[in-house]
Design a protein around this motif. Structure first.
Motif, mmCIF file in Angstrom:
data_model
loop_
_atom_site.group_PDB
_atom_site.id
_atom_site.type_symbol
_atom_site.label_atom_id
_atom_site.label_comp_id
_atom_site.label_asym_id
_atom_site.label_seq_id
_atom_site.Cartn_x
_atom_site.Cartn_y
_atom_site.Cartn_z
ATOM 1 N N PRO A 8 1.532 -55.039 -9.078
ATOM 2 C CA PRO A 8 1.199 -53.642 -9.403
ATOM 3 C C PRO A 8 0.226 -53.048 -8.382
ATOM 4 O O PRO A 8 -0.563 -53.764 -7.757
ATOM 5 N N SER A 207 -0.207 -51.199 -15.766
ATOM 6 C CA SER A 207 0.417 -51.689 -14.539
ATOM 7 C C SER A 207 1.881 -52.055 -14.724
ATOM 8 O O SER A 207 2.638 -52.114 -13.746
ATOM 9 N N THR A 208 2.320 -52.282 -15.955
ATOM 10 C CA THR A 208 3.720 -52.616 -16.204
ATOM 11 C C THR A 208 4.655 -51.529 -15.688
ATOM 12 O O THR A 208 5.787 -51.820 -15.281
ATOM 13 N N ASP A 210 4.629 -50.121 -12.945
ATOM 14 C CA ASP A 210 4.963 -50.387 -11.546
ATOM 15 C C ASP A 210 6.120 -51.366 -11.412
ATOM 16 O O ASP A 210 6.687 -51.513 -10.321
#
Length: 245
Positions: A8, A207-208, A210
């Motif tokens: 990420p 961040s998931t 990304d």
């Protein structure tokens, strides 16, 4: 074990990180659990993966801990240093500290981003005798129950691949040289407004995002704009894993 699913971009989200993930009652509840279970009050503490420095600063200000912190992202370190001077640009797998320098270590939503074998051995190295490491991560029961899942159906599988199972993490800690481990679980429920929920989605606050395809993000955002109710229930399933030297 290496992190799964790509890297990420925390530099891109640093400027809005605190705005999109503000410390609320749930944040402070978890803070108190970390302080209690990690025995952090008044201790010499290292936070690994400090981000913008919210946790490190709170430990210094609220519980009189003597805190140092590291993060590998320059944009995050720049922000964290506005809160705490003792922040270093460094990764968890190469900590710039002497052996046995700290009484305590702490990580919050970081362990899934690391090369855990190397990082946990480094943390064991810098902790003194009778030291302790407290890790806040998501329990596997968290995935699939998240409010984002109906709109972004890949999120549970992406995050299950990234986050370690708790028994696996405890075994990795023992393999890194920690003598004993235990886990405390915490379930949290809170509500956020539709506007706040949409702002988080549009800002890709976790961040998931990304690691999802752009088509899924576009389609999920459009569905959320159509279908989200005025109030959104957020459920968090935490595992606080404690490892003693």
């Amino acid at each position: 074990m290496q992190p799964v699913g790509g890297v990420p971009d925390f530099g891109a989200r640093a400027a809005r990180y605190d705005e999109l993930r503000p410390p609320d009652e749930s944040w402070w509840e978890l803070f108190e659990v970390l302080v209690r279970e990690g025995d952090l009050r008044g201790r010499r503490v290292l936070e690994v993966g400090c981000g913008t420095g919210l946790l490190a600063a709170a430990l210094a200000e609220r519980v009189a801990a003597r805190v140092w912190a590291v993060d590998p992202e320059p944009a995050m370190v720049e922000l964290a240093r506005r809160r705490l001077r003792t922040v270093k640009l460094a990764g968890a797998d190469s900590l710039p500290f002497k052996d046995g320098w700290f009484e305590r270590g702490v990580m919050r939503l970081v362990v899934h981003l690391l090369d855990r074998e190397r990082a946990l051995r480094e943390l064991r190295r810098v902790l003194a005798g009778h030291g302790r490491l407290a890790i806040a991560t998501f329990d596997p029961s968290h995935f699939g129950a998240d409010w984002l899942t109906p709109f972004f159906p890949s999120i549970p599988d992406v995050d299950r691949a990234r986050f370690p199972e708790i028994d696996v993490l405890e075994a990795e800690l023992r393999a890194a040289g920690f003598a004993a481990t235990r886990t405390v679980r915490l379930t949290q429920h809170r509500e956020i407004s539709r506007g706040d929920a949409l702002e988080r989605i549009r800002g890709r606050h976790i961040s998931t995002f990304d690691l999802l395809g752009e088509d899924e993000i576009a389609e999920g955002t459009s569905r959320a704009e159509r279908e989200l109710r005025d109030s959104v229930e957020v459920r968090l399933e935490w595992a606080i894993v404690v490892a003693d030297v």
